[in-house]
Motif scaffolding. Sequence first.
Motif, PDB file in Angstrom:
ATOM      1  N   GLY A   1       8.933  33.049 -25.547  1.00 25.44           N
ATOM      2  CA  GLY A   1      10.258  33.587 -25.234  1.00 25.44           C
ATOM      3  C   GLY A   1      10.252  35.097 -25.156  1.00 25.44           C
ATOM      4  O   GLY A   1      10.901  35.690 -24.288  1.00 25.44           O
ATOM      5  N   ASP A   2       9.490  35.734 -26.035  1.00 29.65           N
ATOM      6  CA  ASP A   2       9.393  37.200 -26.018  1.00 29.65           C
ATOM      7  C   ASP A   2       8.697  37.688 -24.754  1.00 29.65           C
ATOM      8  O   ASP A   2       9.098  38.700 -24.158  1.00 29.65           O
ATOM      9  N   ALA A   3       7.655  36.977 -24.329  1.00 24.88           N
ATOM     10  CA  ALA A   3       6.967  37.340 -23.091  1.00 24.88           C
ATOM     11  C   ALA A   3       7.916  37.209 -21.901  1.00 24.88           C
ATOM     12  O   ALA A   3       7.924  38.054 -20.994  1.00 24.88           O
ATOM     13  N   HIS A   4       8.721  36.157 -21.907  1.00 22.69           N
ATOM     14  CA  HIS A   4       9.712  35.966 -20.841  1.00 22.69           C
ATOM     15  C   HIS A   4      10.696  37.134 -20.801  1.00 22.69           C
ATOM     16  O   HIS A   4      10.996  37.673 -19.724  1.00 22.69           O
ATOM     17  N   ARG A   5      11.190  37.548 -21.958  1.00 27.80           N
ATOM     18  CA  ARG A   5      12.157  38.657 -22.005  1.00 27.80           C
ATOM     19  C   ARG A   5      11.539  39.940 -21.442  1.00 27.80           C
ATOM     20  O   ARG A   5      12.215  40.720 -20.772  1.00 27.80           O
ATOM     21  N   ALA A   6      10.265  40.146 -21.726  1.00 29.99           N
ATOM     22  CA  ALA A   6       9.591  41.343 -21.209  1.00 29.99           C
ATOM     23  C   ALA A   6       9.549  41.322 -19.690  1.00 29.99           C
ATOM     24  O   ALA A   6       9.796  42.347 -19.030  1.00 29.99           O
ATOM     25  N   GLY A   7       9.223  40.169 -19.119  1.00 31.17           N
ATOM     26  CA  GLY A   7       9.201  40.063 -17.667  1.00 31.17           C
ATOM     27  C   GLY A   7      10.566  40.293 -17.053  1.00 31.17           C
ATOM     28  O   GLY A   7      10.703  41.003 -16.040  1.00 31.17           O
ATOM     29  N   LEU A   8      11.584  39.721 -17.674  1.00 32.46           N
ATOM     30  CA  LEU A   8      12.954  39.909 -17.204  1.00 32.46           C
ATOM     31  C   LEU A   8      13.347  41.383 -17.247  1.00 32.46           C
ATOM     32  O   LEU A   8      13.879  41.935 -16.268  1.00 32.46           O
ATOM     33  N   LEU A   9      13.065  42.031 -18.359  1.00 31.29           N
ATOM     34  CA  LEU A   9      13.412  43.444 -18.512  1.00 31.29           C
ATOM     35  C   LEU A   9      12.677  44.326 -17.509  1.00 31.29           C
ATOM     36  O   LEU A   9      13.261  45.253 -16.946  1.00 31.29           O
ATOM     37  N   TYR A  10      11.398  44.023 -17.288  1.00 30.81           N
ATOM     38  CA  TYR A  10      10.644  44.845 -16.342  1.00 30.81           C
ATOM     39  C   TYR A  10      11.231  44.717 -14.938  1.00 30.81           C
ATOM     40  O   TYR A  10      11.390  45.717 -14.225  1.00 30.81           O
ATOM     41  N   GLY A  11      11.559  43.514 -14.544  1.00 28.62           N
ATOM     42  CA  GLY A  11      12.182  43.321 -13.247  1.00 28.62           C
ATOM     43  C   GLY A  11      13.489  44.083 -13.121  1.00 28.62           C
ATOM     44  O   GLY A  11      13.777  44.693 -12.074  1.00 28.62           O
ATOM     45  N   LEU A  12      14.274  44.101 -14.183  1.00 32.40           N
ATOM     46  CA  LEU A  12      15.562  44.814 -14.151  1.00 32.40           C
ATOM     47  C   LEU A  12      15.353  46.322 -14.038  1.00 32.40           C
ATOM     48  O   LEU A  12      16.097  47.006 -13.324  1.00 32.40           O
ATOM     49  N   THR A  13      14.339  46.845 -14.720  1.00 32.91           N
ATOM     50  CA  THR A  13      14.095  48.292 -14.620  1.00 32.91           C
ATOM     51  C   THR A  13      13.626  48.687 -13.223  1.00 32.91           C
ATOM     52  O   THR A  13      13.782  49.842 -12.813  1.00 32.91           O
ATOM     53  N   LEU A  14      13.061  47.722 -12.500  1.00 28.81           N
ATOM     54  CA  LEU A  14      12.627  47.988 -11.122  1.00 28.81           C
ATOM     55  C   LEU A  14      13.765  47.828 -10.123  1.00 28.81           C
ATOM     56  O   LEU A  14      13.596  48.115  -8.934  1.00 28.81           O
ATOM     57  N   GLY A  15      14.910  47.346 -10.599  1.00 30.78           N
ATOM     58  CA  GLY A  15      16.024  47.125  -9.694  1.00 30.78           C
ATOM     59  C   GLY A  15      15.926  45.825  -8.920  1.00 30.78           C
ATOM     60  O   GLY A  15      16.604  45.644  -7.904  1.00 30.78           O
ATOM     61  N   TRP A  16      15.089  44.893  -9.391  1.00 29.56           N
ATOM     62  CA  TRP A  16      14.944  43.606  -8.729  1.00 29.56           C
ATOM     63  C   TRP A  16      16.219  42.776  -8.874  1.00 29.56           C
ATOM     64  O   TRP A  16      17.039  43.013  -9.777  1.00 29.56           O
ATOM     65  N   SER A  17      16.342  41.766  -8.057  1.00 35.06           N
ATOM     66  CA  SER A  17      17.446  40.819  -8.185  1.00 35.06           C
ATOM     67  C   SER A  17      17.258  40.022  -9.471  1.00 35.06           C
ATOM     68  O   SER A  17      16.151  39.945 -10.026  1.00 35.06           O
ATOM     69  N   TRP A  18      18.327  39.389  -9.940  1.00 38.47           N
ATOM     70  CA  TRP A  18      18.240  38.567 -11.144  1.00 38.47           C
ATOM     71  C   TRP A  18      17.230  37.439 -10.933  1.00 38.47           C
ATOM     72  O   TRP A  18      16.449  37.126 -11.833  1.00 38.47           O
ATOM     73  N   SER A  19      17.247  36.844  -9.756  1.00 31.29           N
ATOM     74  CA  SER A  19      16.342  35.723  -9.476  1.00 31.29           C
ATOM     75  C   SER A  19      14.887  36.156  -9.577  1.00 31.29           C
ATOM     76  O   SER A  19      14.053  35.476 -10.207  1.00 31.29           O
ATOM     77  N   HIS A  20      14.543  37.291  -8.968  1.00 35.37           N
ATOM     78  CA  HIS A  20      13.165  37.760  -9.003  1.00 35.37           C
ATOM     79  C   HIS A  20      12.747  38.171 -10.415  1.00 35.37           C
ATOM     80  O   HIS A  20      11.608  37.914 -10.830  1.00 35.37           O
ATOM     81  N   ALA A  21      13.649  38.810 -11.156  1.00 33.25           N
ATOM     82  CA  ALA A  21      13.337  39.203 -12.531  1.00 33.25           C
ATOM     83  C   ALA A  21      13.086  37.977 -13.398  1.00 33.25           C
ATOM     84  O   ALA A  21      12.169  37.964 -14.240  1.00 33.25           O
ATOM     85  N   CYS A  22      13.872  36.918 -13.188  1.00 38.15           N
ATOM     86  CA  CYS A  22      13.669  35.682 -13.948  1.00 38.15           C
ATOM     87  C   CYS A  22      12.344  35.020 -13.597  1.00 38.15           C
ATOM     88  O   CYS A  22      11.679  34.431 -14.458  1.00 38.15           O
ATOM     89  N   ARG A  23      11.942  35.121 -12.349  1.00 38.86           N
ATOM     90  CA  ARG A  23      10.659  34.547 -11.936  1.00 38.86           C
ATOM     91  C   ARG A  23       9.500  35.260 -12.641  1.00 38.86           C
ATOM     92  O   ARG A  23       8.535  34.623 -13.078  1.00 38.86           O
ATOM     93  N   LEU A  24       9.604  36.573 -12.745  1.00 35.69           N
ATOM     94  CA  LEU A  24       8.573  37.311 -13.478  1.00 35.69           C
ATOM     95  C   LEU A  24       8.587  36.902 -14.952  1.00 35.69           C
ATOM     96  O   LEU A  24       7.529  36.775 -15.579  1.00 35.69           O
ATOM     97  N   GLY A  25       9.770  36.677 -15.502  1.00 30.10           N
ATOM     98  CA  GLY A  25       9.866  36.206 -16.878  1.00 30.10           C
ATOM     99  C   GLY A  25       9.165  34.874 -17.075  1.00 30.10           C
ATOM    100  O   GLY A  25       8.403  34.683 -18.030  1.00 30.10           O
ATOM    101  N   ASN A  26       9.404  33.932 -16.159  1.00 30.14           N
ATOM    102  CA  ASN A  26       8.734  32.632 -16.251  1.00 30.14           C
ATOM    103  C   ASN A  26       7.212  32.766 -16.177  1.00 30.14           C
ATOM    104  O   ASN A  26       6.483  32.076 -16.888  1.00 30.14           O
ATOM    105  N   LEU A  27       6.738  33.656 -15.304  1.00 27.31           N
ATOM    106  CA  LEU A  27       5.295  33.865 -15.195  1.00 27.31           C
ATOM    107  C   LEU A  27       4.724  34.402 -16.502  1.00 27.31           C
ATOM    108  O   LEU A  27       3.684  33.917 -16.980  1.00 27.31           O
TER     109      LEU A  27
END
Length: 312
Positions: A252-278
Motif C-alpha cells: 500500500g505504501d508503494a502504491h501511495r508513492a506511485g500515486l504521489l509521483y504521478g500527481l507531482t508530474l501533473g498526470w491525470s488521476w487515472s495515469h497516477a493510479c496506474r503508476l501506483g498499481n505498478l
Amino acid sequence: MTSPVLICGSVAFDTIAVFEGRFKDHILSDRIHALNVSFLVPSMRRDFGGCAGNIAYNLHLLGGKPVPVATIGEDATDYLDRFVKLGIDVGMMRVIPETLTAQCFITTDQDDNQISAFHPGAMERSAENDLTGQKAAWGIVAPDSKAGMIAHAKRLNAQGIPFIFDLGQAMPLFDGDDIKQMIDLAQVLCVNDYEASVVEQRTGQSIAQLAEKLQAVVVTRGGEGATLYTEGRDEHIDPVIPADVIDPTGCGDAHRAGLLYGLTLGWSWSHACRLGNLMGSIKIASRGPQNHAPSRAAISAQLHAQFGLHLP
C-alpha cells in the motif's frame, strides 16, 4: 524536476522471526488462562519500515523528492544514515531524546499465523513535529499516532498544501466524526477495499458520496487493481501482474508513492493510479517493505509495457 512531497507518518523497525513449527501445537486451548510459551526462531531479520519511511523510499526510487515527517528515537542512527546515503531529505525526521523508534516484533509460524507486538515509542509524540513553513507540491498523512495525523492534516490544510489522507493501520483510532474531519481537510482519500467498507459504516456515507467532497478517492483491491472515484464517476484501474508474490508488507505504501509521483508530474488521476498499481506489484515480489531496488529505467520500461506510459 519534481517538487518536494511531505510524507507524514510513522518510521519504524520491523523485526520478523520465523518459528519452524505451528503455534497450534504449542498453545493449548485449555491452558490459555495461564499462557507461558517460548518459540525457537532460527531465522530472523530486521527491516526498515513504517509508512512514512516506506512511501519515501518508493518515491525516491521513482526520482521524486520525499521529505519524511516523522518522530524517531535515539536508536534510529542507521535509518537516518541509510536515507542520507540514498539522498532522501531527513530534515523533518525529528529525534526524540530518551525514546526508542517505533518497533513491531512479529513471529510467524509454518501456517503463516502471526503473533505481533508493537511499541509506538517516539511515534506517540509525532504531533510535536511541526511542518509549518515547509514548501511542497503535495503531502500525505499516513498512519501515525492519531494526534499526529490530525495535527499534520490541519497544518497542511492551513498552508494550502493538498494532501492524501491514508487511513491504513490507523483505522481503529478514527471514529466516523474523526474520518469526516480528516476528509474536510484533505483533497484525496486512499483506502483498501476493506477499509472502504469500514469508512462507509462509520460515516454513514458511501464512498461515492464522500468522493463528492474530494478531488478523488482511490480504493485499492489487491490483485483486482483499484477503483478511482473522481468528478462524479468511478473508473476501474487494471492491476499489474507481479513477477512473484512474496510479501505484501508495504504494498500500500508503494502504491501511495506511485500515486504521489504521478500527481507531482501533473498526470491525470487515472495515469497516477496506474503508476501506483505498478509500484505495488513491484514491491510484492520482494520480502520486506524496502528491500526492492529496481532502477528508474526498469520501472519506466514496465510502466510502458503495461500501460503505454513513460516516466519523464
